[in-house]
Design a protein around this motif. Structure first.
Motif, PDB file in Angstrom:
ATOM      1  N   GLY A   1      -9.272  13.197  29.623  1.00 53.46           N
ATOM      2  CA  GLY A   1      -8.499  13.245  28.381  1.00 53.46           C
ATOM      3  C   GLY A   1      -8.712  11.960  27.600  1.00 53.46           C
ATOM      4  O   GLY A   1      -8.338  10.882  28.068  1.00 53.46           O
ATOM      5  N   CYS A   2      -9.337  12.068  26.434  1.00 53.19           N
ATOM      6  CA  CYS A   2      -9.570  10.887  25.591  1.00 53.19           C
ATOM      7  C   CYS A   2      -8.520  10.865  24.481  1.00 53.19           C
ATOM      8  O   CYS A   2      -8.201  11.911  23.913  1.00 53.19           O
ATOM      9  N   GLY A   3      -8.002   9.700  24.165  1.00 52.29           N
ATOM     10  CA  GLY A   3      -7.016   9.648  23.087  1.00 52.29           C
ATOM     11  C   GLY A   3      -6.451   8.260  22.916  1.00 52.29           C
ATOM     12  O   GLY A   3      -6.815   7.330  23.628  1.00 52.29           O
ATOM     13  N   SER A   4      -5.527   8.151  21.982  1.00 56.68           N
ATOM     14  CA  SER A   4      -4.919   6.853  21.698  1.00 56.68           C
ATOM     15  C   SER A   4      -3.856   6.512  22.742  1.00 56.68           C
ATOM     16  O   SER A   4      -3.725   5.372  23.163  1.00 56.68           O
ATOM     17  N   PHE A   5      -3.054   7.498  23.111  1.00 55.73           N
ATOM     18  CA  PHE A   5      -1.952   7.308  24.057  1.00 55.73           C
ATOM     19  C   PHE A   5      -1.090   6.111  23.646  1.00 55.73           C
ATOM     20  O   PHE A   5      -0.835   5.200  24.414  1.00 55.73           O
TER      21      PHE A   5
ATOM     22  N   SER B   1     -10.886  -0.978  18.704  1.00 47.51           N
ATOM     23  CA  SER B   1     -11.684  -0.902  17.467  1.00 47.51           C
ATOM     24  C   SER B   1     -11.582   0.455  16.784  1.00 47.51           C
ATOM     25  O   SER B   1     -12.133   0.641  15.709  1.00 47.51           O
ATOM     26  N   TYR B   2     -10.930   1.404  17.407  1.00 50.16           N
ATOM     27  CA  TYR B   2     -10.733   2.713  16.780  1.00 50.16           C
ATOM     28  C   TYR B   2      -9.892   2.567  15.514  1.00 50.16           C
ATOM     29  O   TYR B   2      -9.968   3.365  14.593  1.00 50.16           O
ATOM     30  N   LYS B   3      -9.049   1.508  15.503  1.00 48.36           N
ATOM     31  CA  LYS B   3      -8.277   1.117  14.325  1.00 48.36           C
ATOM     32  C   LYS B   3      -7.420   2.229  13.735  1.00 48.36           C
ATOM     33  O   LYS B   3      -7.277   2.345  12.532  1.00 48.36           O
ATOM     34  N   LYS B   4      -6.872   3.055  14.597  1.00 45.26           N
ATOM     35  CA  LYS B   4      -5.978   4.099  14.106  1.00 45.26           C
ATOM     36  C   LYS B   4      -4.602   3.480  13.849  1.00 45.26           C
ATOM     37  O   LYS B   4      -4.154   2.656  14.653  1.00 45.26           O
ATOM     38  N   PRO B   5      -3.930   3.854  12.756  1.00 47.88           N
ATOM     39  CA  PRO B   5      -2.597   3.281  12.528  1.00 47.88           C
ATOM     40  C   PRO B   5      -1.684   3.531  13.729  1.00 47.88           C
ATOM     41  O   PRO B   5      -1.706   4.611  14.313  1.00 47.88           O
TER      42      PRO B   5
ATOM     43  N   GLU C   1     -16.457  -3.030  22.092  1.00 51.86           N
ATOM     44  CA  GLU C   1     -16.433  -2.262  20.841  1.00 51.86           C
ATOM     45  C   GLU C   1     -16.133  -0.788  21.110  1.00 51.86           C
ATOM     46  O   GLU C   1     -16.102  -0.362  22.272  1.00 51.86           O
ATOM     47  N   TYR C   2     -15.907  -0.061  20.031  1.00 53.43           N
ATOM     48  CA  TYR C   2     -15.579   1.366  20.141  1.00 53.43           C
ATOM     49  C   TYR C   2     -16.683   2.131  20.878  1.00 53.43           C
ATOM     50  O   TYR C   2     -17.862   1.864  20.658  1.00 53.43           O
ATOM     51  N   GLN C   3     -16.293   3.056  21.729  1.00 49.23           N
ATOM     52  CA  GLN C   3     -17.270   3.907  22.420  1.00 49.23           C
ATOM     53  C   GLN C   3     -17.024   5.360  22.046  1.00 49.23           C
ATOM     54  O   GLN C   3     -15.897   5.844  22.147  1.00 49.23           O
ATOM     55  N   ARG C   4     -18.078   6.030  21.593  1.00 50.93           N
ATOM     56  CA  ARG C   4     -17.964   7.439  21.225  1.00 50.93           C
ATOM     57  C   ARG C   4     -17.654   8.292  22.457  1.00 50.93           C
ATOM     58  O   ARG C   4     -18.035   7.932  23.574  1.00 50.93           O
ATOM     59  N   THR C   5     -17.019   9.432  22.211  1.00 47.61           N
ATOM     60  CA  THR C   5     -16.621  10.304  23.323  1.00 47.61           C
ATOM     61  C   THR C   5     -17.824  10.750  24.152  1.00 47.61           C
ATOM     62  O   THR C   5     -17.733  10.863  25.380  1.00 47.61           O
ATOM     63  N   ALA C   6     -18.960  10.979  23.500  1.00 52.95           N
ATOM     64  CA  ALA C   6     -20.163  11.393  24.238  1.00 52.95           C
ATOM     65  C   ALA C   6     -20.551  10.317  25.262  1.00 52.95           C
ATOM     66  O   ALA C   6     -20.932  10.629  26.401  1.00 52.95           O
TER      67      ALA C   6
ATOM     68  N   ASP D   1      -5.989  20.001  17.695  1.00 52.31           N
ATOM     69  CA  ASP D   1      -6.135  19.169  16.482  1.00 52.31           C
ATOM     70  C   ASP D   1      -7.381  18.304  16.579  1.00 52.31           C
ATOM     71  O   ASP D   1      -8.100  18.110  15.599  1.00 52.31           O
ATOM     72  N   LEU D   2      -7.657  17.818  17.788  1.00 53.89           N
ATOM     73  CA  LEU D   2      -8.854  16.981  17.964  1.00 53.89           C
ATOM     74  C   LEU D   2     -10.113  17.836  17.804  1.00 53.89           C
ATOM     75  O   LEU D   2     -11.070  17.435  17.125  1.00 53.89           O
ATOM     76  N   ILE D   3     -10.078  19.036  18.380  1.00 51.82           N
ATOM     77  CA  ILE D   3     -11.248  19.899  18.292  1.00 51.82           C
ATOM     78  C   ILE D   3     -11.509  20.326  16.843  1.00 51.82           C
ATOM     79  O   ILE D   3     -12.654  20.461  16.425  1.00 51.82           O
TER      80      ILE D   3
ATOM     81  N   GLY E   1     -18.716  14.273   9.001  1.00 48.70           N
ATOM     82  CA  GLY E   1     -18.687  12.817   9.146  1.00 48.70           C
ATOM     83  C   GLY E   1     -17.892  12.291  10.322  1.00 48.70           C
ATOM     84  O   GLY E   1     -17.886  11.092  10.570  1.00 48.70           O
ATOM     85  N   VAL E   2     -17.178  13.141  11.053  1.00 46.65           N
ATOM     86  CA  VAL E   2     -16.355  12.618  12.157  1.00 46.65           C
ATOM     87  C   VAL E   2     -17.155  12.575  13.469  1.00 46.65           C
ATOM     88  O   VAL E   2     -17.057  11.625  14.237  1.00 46.65           O
ATOM     89  N   TRP E   3     -17.937  13.620  13.717  1.00 48.74           N
ATOM     90  CA  TRP E   3     -18.759  13.678  14.943  1.00 48.74           C
ATOM     91  C   TRP E   3     -20.203  13.898  14.522  1.00 48.74           C
ATOM     92  O   TRP E   3     -20.473  14.710  13.632  1.00 48.74           O
ATOM     93  N   SER E   4     -21.150  13.251  15.172  1.00 46.22           N
ATOM     94  CA  SER E   4     -22.558  13.495  14.841  1.00 46.22           C
ATOM     95  C   SER E   4     -23.026  14.775  15.537  1.00 46.22           C
ATOM     96  O   SER E   4     -22.479  15.158  16.585  1.00 46.22           O
TER      97      SER E   4
ATOM     98  N   SER F   1     -10.813   2.817   7.478  1.00 47.00           N
ATOM     99  CA  SER F   1     -10.102   3.967   8.021  1.00 47.00           C
ATOM    100  C   SER F   1     -10.802   4.404   9.294  1.00 47.00           C
ATOM    101  O   SER F   1     -11.951   4.087   9.528  1.00 47.00           O
ATOM    102  N   LYS F   2     -10.049   5.173  10.114  1.00 50.14           N
ATOM    103  CA  LYS F   2     -10.608   5.689  11.364  1.00 50.14           C
ATOM    104  C   LYS F   2     -11.869   6.486  11.057  1.00 50.14           C
ATOM    105  O   LYS F   2     -12.884   6.360  11.697  1.00 50.14           O
ATOM    106  N   LYS F   3     -11.785   7.321  10.008  1.00 51.56           N
ATOM    107  CA  LYS F   3     -12.900   8.206   9.711  1.00 51.56           C
ATOM    108  C   LYS F   3     -14.142   7.412   9.316  1.00 51.56           C
ATOM    109  O   LYS F   3     -15.249   7.718   9.725  1.00 51.56           O
TER     110      LYS F   3
ATOM    111  N   GLU G   1     -14.876   4.423  10.293  1.00 53.62           N
ATOM    112  CA  GLU G   1     -15.416   3.800  11.499  1.00 53.62           C
ATOM    113  C   GLU G   1     -16.220   4.792  12.323  1.00 53.62           C
ATOM    114  O   GLU G   1     -17.325   4.518  12.753  1.00 53.62           O
ATOM    115  N   ILE G   2     -15.611   5.976  12.556  1.00 53.91           N
ATOM    116  CA  ILE G   2     -16.267   6.973  13.394  1.00 53.91           C
ATOM    117  C   ILE G   2     -17.547   7.419  12.729  1.00 53.91           C
ATOM    118  O   ILE G   2     -18.587   7.564  13.354  1.00 53.91           O
ATOM    119  N   SER G   3     -17.444   7.608  11.411  1.00 51.78           N
ATOM    120  CA  SER G   3     -18.591   8.088  10.678  1.00 51.78           C
ATOM    121  C   SER G   3     -19.759   7.115  10.833  1.00 51.78           C
ATOM    122  O   SER G   3     -20.897   7.492  11.064  1.00 51.78           O
TER     123      SER G   3
END
Ligand SMILES: Nc1ncnc2c1ncn2[C@@H]1O[C@H](COP(=O)(O)OP(=O)(O)OP(=O)(O)O)[C@@H](O)[C@H]1O
Ligand SMILES: NC(=O)c1ccc[n+]([C@@H]2O[C@H](COP(=O)(O)O)[C@@H](O)[C@H]2O)c1
Length: 278
Positions: free
Chosen positions: A33-37, A74-78, A112-117, A153-155, A162-165, A261-263, A265-267
């Motif tokens: 389970g990946c998330g901010s928690f 580094s995900y920088k989500k509020p 630094e931020y790590q992508r879910t993949a 919501d995540l899916i 622009g959120v997932w490559s 913004s989170k988006k 960064e992810i983008s």
């Protein structure tokens, strides 16, 4: 994908990993389970219980471990509190309320931020290469399947540009796969309509008892001086109170003041991922 070096003093948690498959006809499965928690709630923990029930009743898998992987600062989500506090709260919650869940701080403590993949690759590496998979009662080796556990919501963000490559989606859904817990407010068929190519690797779990607790609502309650008891484990509530967390909007969260913004960064991460994998 290449993996970054582990954080200092890091060891992969495996103290609750079931190394012997109960049913040799099943495929061993680890749920990630990946998330901010920020903070972890009972719903986050229940997601794993719902998944285990679903797996047992509907699939040929056997769950041998479950991990929460708190996202990097580094995900920088509020509202994203520092990784240390989030890891601590997840550890308190799992150790004190569960007999099988674990917290892996690898992602949280990276520089630094790590992508879910990449996070799923890390789990695959630790479980199948370093630990050497699992064994049946007769001693036969079995490779463990790693899969993402997420809310709908995540899916649904997987269809947002622009959120997932594209290579990451192929990697996550094609190579690993996912269990999706439905969440009120998200139309699950719309959320998955663009993911048809990976249908065989996507399992949708209906919430039979609807629970729409979110970390955002918990943070809001705390800021307003309202009780959050029974929404999250009592020892986590005590931890929040003792450390004076979430009392105001900004501090002491991780640095989310850079204006990104989170988006965005992810983008940015996603496009560099596409560049590096193509
Ligand atoms: N009520 C819920 N129903 C289904 N899935 C959920 C629910 N709450 C969280 N999740 C899922 O848990 C995972 C971790 O989410 P996260 O930590 O971002 O929680 P959150 O409560 O949505 O946070 P926030 O409110 O800060 O956005 C995500 O996959 C998310 O979809
Ligand atoms: N491109 C990506 O790998 C990507 C994109 C969006 C979210 N995520 C992950 O989803 C998780 C949850 O995100 P939210 O807290 O925003 O729902 C985080 O662990 C985050 O890393 C990954």
């Amino acid at each position: 994908m290449s993996l970054p070096a582990p954080p200092d003093n890091y060891t992969f948690p495996s103290h609750r990993f079931n190394r012997t498959l109960r049913n040799a006809d099943k495929t061993p499965l680890v749920l990630v389970g990946c998330g901010s928690f920020s903070p972890v709630t009972y719903l986050h923990l229940r997601m794993f219980e719902m998944a285990v029930d679903y797996v047992r009743q509907n699939t040929e898998f056997e769950v041998v471990a479950g991990y929460l992987s708190p996202v990097n600062d580094s995900y920088k989500k509020p509202g994203l509190l520092s990784a240390q506090h989030r890891v601590n709260m997840c550890s308190i919650a799992t150790e004190q309320t569960s007999s099988w869940l674990m917290v892996d701080p690898w992602e949280a403590y990276q520089t630094e931020y790590q992508r879910t993949a990449v996070v799923l690759d890390h789990f695959d590496h630790e479980i199948n290469q370093v630990l050497g998979g699992v064994r049946t009662a007769d001693g036969e080796h079995r490779k463990v399947r790693v899969m993402l556990l997420a809310g709908s919501d995540l899916i649904s963000t997987m269809s947002e540009p622009g959120v997932w490559s594209a290579p990451d989606l192929e990697h996550i859904l094609g190579r690993y796969g996912t269990f999706i817990i439905e969440r009120s407010g998200t139309d699950i068929s719309r959320a998955t309509e663009t993911l048809g190519a990976w249908r065989h690797n996507i399992f949708i779990i209906t919430q039979l008892i609807q629970n729409d607790v979110s970390s955002t609502k918990v943070r809001l309650f705390i800021r307003r001086g309202l009780s959050v008891r029974y929404l999250l484990p009592a020892p986590v509530v005590s931890y929040i109170e003792e450390n004076g967390l979430y009392l105001d909007d900004g501090a002491p969260t991780s640095d989310n003041s850079s204006g990104h913004s989170k988006k965005e960064e992810i983008s940015k991460d996603a496009s560099s991922a596409s560049a590096s994998t193509s």
